[in-house]
Design a protein around this motif. Structure first.
Motif, mmCIF file in Angstrom:
data_model
loop_
_atom_site.group_PDB
_atom_site.id
_atom_site.type_symbol
_atom_site.label_atom_id
_atom_site.label_comp_id
_atom_site.label_asym_id
_atom_site.label_seq_id
_atom_site.Cartn_x
_atom_site.Cartn_y
_atom_site.Cartn_z
ATOM 1 N N GLY A 51 37.563 -17.243 30.045
ATOM 2 C CA GLY A 51 36.119 -17.336 29.908
ATOM 3 C C GLY A 51 35.527 -16.273 29.018
ATOM 4 O O GLY A 51 34.352 -16.337 28.667
ATOM 5 N N VAL A 52 36.316 -15.262 28.650
ATOM 6 C CA VAL A 52 35.837 -14.173 27.808
ATOM 7 C C VAL A 52 36.375 -14.293 26.389
ATOM 8 O O VAL A 52 35.633 -14.219 25.413
ATOM 9 C CB VAL A 52 36.214 -12.804 28.424
ATOM 10 C CG1 VAL A 52 35.768 -11.661 27.516
ATOM 11 C CG2 VAL A 52 35.611 -12.665 29.802
ATOM 12 N N GLY A 197 24.613 -19.763 35.282
ATOM 13 C CA GLY A 197 24.752 -19.296 33.913
ATOM 14 C C GLY A 197 25.888 -19.979 33.179
ATOM 15 O O GLY A 197 26.553 -20.887 33.682
ATOM 16 N N TYR A 198 26.101 -19.548 31.968
ATOM 17 C CA TYR A 198 27.231 -20.035 31.175
ATOM 18 C C TYR A 198 27.638 -18.943 30.193
ATOM 19 O O TYR A 198 26.894 -17.989 29.939
ATOM 20 C CB TYR A 198 26.886 -21.328 30.432
ATOM 21 C CG TYR A 198 25.898 -21.177 29.302
ATOM 22 C CD1 TYR A 198 26.306 -20.829 28.015
ATOM 23 C CD2 TYR A 198 24.535 -21.389 29.510
ATOM 24 C CE1 TYR A 198 25.398 -20.696 26.978
ATOM 25 C CE2 TYR A 198 23.626 -21.258 28.482
ATOM 26 C CZ TYR A 198 24.056 -20.906 27.214
ATOM 27 O OH TYR A 198 23.162 -20.770 26.194
ATOM 28 N N GLN A 199 28.831 -19.115 29.657
ATOM 29 C CA GLN A 199 29.364 -18.159 28.700
ATOM 30 C C GLN A 199 30.290 -18.898 27.749
ATOM 31 O O GLN A 199 31.128 -19.678 28.174
ATOM 32 C CB GLN A 199 30.123 -17.053 29.432
ATOM 33 C CG GLN A 199 30.680 -15.968 28.534
ATOM 34 C CD GLN A 199 31.281 -14.838 29.350
ATOM 35 O OE1 GLN A 199 30.578 -14.014 29.914
ATOM 36 N NE2 GLN A 199 32.599 -14.816 29.428
ATOM 37 N N TYR A 217 30.896 -24.820 20.213
ATOM 38 C CA TYR A 217 31.636 -23.716 20.820
ATOM 39 C C TYR A 217 33.147 -23.912 20.677
ATOM 40 O O TYR A 217 33.654 -25.040 20.764
ATOM 41 C CB TYR A 217 31.296 -23.595 22.312
ATOM 42 C CG TYR A 217 29.946 -22.990 22.588
ATOM 43 C CD1 TYR A 217 29.802 -21.620 22.769
ATOM 44 C CD2 TYR A 217 28.809 -23.779 22.671
ATOM 45 C CE1 TYR A 217 28.559 -21.056 23.033
ATOM 46 C CE2 TYR A 217 27.561 -23.230 22.927
ATOM 47 C CZ TYR A 217 27.442 -21.863 23.109
ATOM 48 O OH TYR A 217 26.215 -21.308 23.371
ATOM 49 N N LYS A 221 32.447 -21.840 29.137
ATOM 50 C CA LYS A 221 32.680 -21.733 30.574
ATOM 51 C C LYS A 221 31.347 -21.833 31.301
ATOM 52 O O LYS A 221 30.602 -20.850 31.384
ATOM 53 C CB LYS A 221 33.375 -20.414 30.910
ATOM 54 C CG LYS A 221 33.746 -20.283 32.383
ATOM 55 C CD LYS A 221 34.427 -18.962 32.646
ATOM 56 C CE LYS A 221 34.787 -18.829 34.127
ATOM 57 N NZ LYS A 221 35.410 -17.523 34.418
ATOM 58 N N THR A 287 18.886 -15.860 26.525
ATOM 59 C CA THR A 287 20.266 -16.061 26.088
ATOM 60 C C THR A 287 20.662 -14.904 25.190
ATOM 61 O O THR A 287 19.942 -14.555 24.252
ATOM 62 C CB THR A 287 20.419 -17.391 25.334
ATOM 63 O OG1 THR A 287 20.021 -18.467 26.183
ATOM 64 C CG2 THR A 287 21.864 -17.608 24.922
ATOM 65 N N GLN A 438 29.971 -13.855 21.393
ATOM 66 C CA GLN A 438 29.934 -14.392 22.753
ATOM 67 C C GLN A 438 28.480 -14.687 23.095
ATOM 68 O O GLN A 438 27.608 -13.829 22.959
ATOM 69 C CB GLN A 438 30.513 -13.399 23.742
ATOM 70 C CG GLN A 438 30.438 -13.850 25.196
ATOM 71 C CD GLN A 438 31.012 -12.807 26.136
ATOM 72 O OE1 GLN A 438 32.201 -12.531 26.129
ATOM 73 N NE2 GLN A 438 30.143 -12.215 26.945
ATOM 74 N N SER A 440 25.924 -15.986 26.009
ATOM 75 C CA SER A 440 25.893 -16.109 27.470
ATOM 76 C C SER A 440 24.464 -16.157 27.972
ATOM 77 O O SER A 440 23.551 -15.575 27.377
ATOM 78 C CB SER A 440 26.644 -14.948 28.136
ATOM 79 O OG SER A 440 26.027 -13.716 27.821
ATOM 80 N N GLN A 441 24.301 -16.840 29.074
ATOM 81 C CA GLN A 441 23.033 -16.890 29.797
ATOM 82 C C GLN A 441 23.334 -16.499 31.238
ATOM 83 O O GLN A 441 24.101 -17.170 31.924
ATOM 84 C CB GLN A 441 22.431 -18.294 29.721
ATOM 85 C CG GLN A 441 20.992 -18.377 30.211
ATOM 86 C CD GLN A 441 20.432 -19.776 30.069
ATOM 87 O OE1 GLN A 441 20.500 -20.561 30.999
ATOM 88 N NE2 GLN A 441 19.907 -20.100 28.898
ATOM 89 N N THR A 442 22.755 -15.387 31.682
ATOM 90 C CA THR A 442 23.049 -14.831 33.001
ATOM 91 C C THR A 442 21.752 -14.690 33.780
ATOM 92 O O THR A 442 21.064 -13.667 33.674
ATOM 93 C CB THR A 442 23.747 -13.467 32.872
ATOM 94 O OG1 THR A 442 24.804 -13.559 31.919
ATOM 95 C CG2 THR A 442 24.324 -13.033 34.212
#
Length: 520
Positions: A51-52, A197-199, A217, A221, A287, A438, A440-442
């Protein structure tokens, strides 16, 4: 089961449940689970996570083919979403809730309770002192109430009481509770990010544009409750990439800092520019876009035997070490009459050292390609899944020179090599840089930050606030002289000591009454 039918020591289901609940919600269990969670996070920090950085995972699997099945079975490439990590996480939350709720009730009762009455023999306490004075006992007690009432909570006493009882430091336990509550807040924030979230990650060559949708993408993840409608409508292009290389010292040849100048647009809004750097992400409506890596993409053109272009464009090569020695592949499956495949290395600053090809610097001062050529079945016709960074050579035939040795295509920018048997040619046009971002939305990161801040506040309160109890008793002397005997005792409830100074300061303030009486 009746009581008569039970064997000695046998627990009923209800008793077993209560025993299990007490074990799970004990502070010892909470600390053990917190330690296990920290230990469980170690593989996620050491082993590449899908995922990273899925590219690092692919490279690791290629380098460790024997360990890969074991790691996959243990979910070590996705530690934070594995069942065993989730089990520890949920048990820790349950244990913390079970620990905190009873302590909150105890703390509430302690806040409402009065300081305890003075012990009968104050002189038996570890930190105590006594003295005689001519001041009346009532005046001494009034003075004690005035002195202690500024920083302590006083006990309500009756008319016949000969003592003053005071207590302070209630916020120490509040600090402990805030610290434990903050752990729950942090865990809740992390859980929110994991669920909603997503990444994702993507490699972008300089000059290309990225639009925020799933098809763009390289790896993505999503959280368990993620919905595609959450994705913000934006796009950005990589205008220029720059690197500052270290040219002296022990880290010679490594990148000191790098940045990418990007132009982004939110929806139909006006274009804006941003200098994307490490630890300085671009934030677009919740984001975050992080710059996490870079490398080289040689622009390679493959012409087939008919002179037609079968493959052209920047080809991403993945770095193998800090010198940016990189590996990449070319799959020209549309070439005719025979398909052409290439895999090999890119040397940013090529040099021959003791007869071995090496790259002595990460900067592309002397870019060189060195690749082996193949033809035949390259693994795309039969539907076999294949990474764009791997060339399937299991059914391919190496292209050889006249002496039967494998043909190695060695090129520098502007060079062209003709392949034997009329298969075509390979041209190395130039080198373009690429960056890995990268996105991501957290959703819960603000809540997690609040939890960290509260944890620091609670920890400081629990470390620096010292709860203590103070008693002052004033009564007539036993020798019949009419004086007053004053006994003062201080009890430290935190085990930090240094109560002698507190006692000395309190005695000095109390004795001011005696001096004032004499002067008057």
């Amino acid at each position: 089961m009746s009581a008569a039918e039970r064997r000695p020591g046998e627990l009923t289901a209800r008793e077993l449940g209560r025993w299990a609940w007490r074990q799970i919600t004990s502070m010892r269990t909470a600390l053990l689970l917190l330690l296990l969670l920290a230990l469980a996070a170690i593989p996620g920090s050491v082993i590449p996570q899908s995922g990273v950085d899925s590219l690092a995972v692919t490279r690791w699997k290629q380098e460790h083919p024997k360990l890969t099945p074991v790691y996959e079975r243990l979910d070590l490439f996705s530690v934070y979403s594995s069942p065993w990590f989730s089990a520890i996480y949920l048990l820790l939350v349950l244990s913390l809730v079970g620990c905190i709720i009873p302590r909150l009730l105890v703390y509430y009762r302690a806040l409402r309770a009065q300081p305890p009455a003075a012990p009968r023999h104050l002189t038996r306490l570890p930190v105590q002192a006594s003295y005689s004075t001519e001041v009346a006992a009532a005046d001494v007690l009034d003075r004690a109430r005035a002195v202690l009432g500024r920083r302590h909570r006083l006990r309500r006493t009756g008319d016949g009481d000969d003592f003053v009882a005071a207590e302070r430091g209630y916020l120490r336990e509040a600090g402990n509770l805030v610290f434990h509550l903050s752990l729950l807040i942090v865990l809740a924030g992390v859980a929110m990010g994991g669920l909603w979230g997503y990444q994702g990650g993507v490699i972008l060559v300089q000059g290309t544009t990225f639009s925020n949708n799933l098809t763009q993408y390289d790896d993505f993840k999503p959280g368990g409750l993620f919905r595609q409608s959450q994705m913000e409508n934006f796009r950005f292009s990589v205008d220029e990439f720059s690197v500052d290389w270290l040219k002296e010292g022990p880290r010679f040849g490594q990148a000191r800092k790098f940045s990418a100048a990007v132009t982004y647009r939110v929806g139909d809004g006006e274009p804006r520019t941003y200098d994307l750097r490490v630890n300085h992400p671009l934030e677009i409506d919740g984001t975050d876009v992080f710059l996490i890596g870079h490398g080289y993409a040689p622009v390679i053109t493959v012409r087939d035997g008919n002179g037609d272009i079968a493959y052209t464009g920047p080809t991403v090569f993945l770095p193998r070490d800090a010198s940016f020695l990189s590996y990449g592949v070319v799959n020209a499956s549309s070439a005719k009459p025979g398909k052409i495949g290439l895999d090999g290395l890119f040397f940013p600053s090529f040099e021959m050292v003791d007869g071995n090809p090496v790259t002595v610097f990460g900067d592309d001062l002397n870019p060189t390609l060195s690749m082996l050529a193949y033809t035949g079945d390259l693994g795309l016709d039969d539907g076999r899944s294949q990474s764009v960074y791997v060339l399937d050579k299991s059914k391919a035939t190496p292209i050889t020179k006249d002496d039967g040795k494998p043909l190695r295509v060695d090129l520098q920018p502007g060079d062209t090599v003709d392949l034997p048997d009329g298969l075509g040619s390979v041209t190395f046009e130039r080198v373009d840089p690429w960056i890995r971002v990268q996105i991501s939305q957290t959703p819960g990161k603000g809540l997690a930050l609040l939890g960290v801040i509260l944890a620091l506040i609670g920890l400081c309160a629990s470390l620096f606030i010292r709860p203590r109890r103070v008693w002052v008793r004033a009564s007539g002397t036993m020798d019949g002289t009419g004086g007053t005997r004053v006994e003062v005792a201080v009890l430290d409830r935190s085990g930090n000591g240094e109560m002698d100074e507190v006692l000395a300061a309190l005695l000095e303030e109390l004795k001011e009454t005696s001096e004032n009486v004499r002067q008057s």
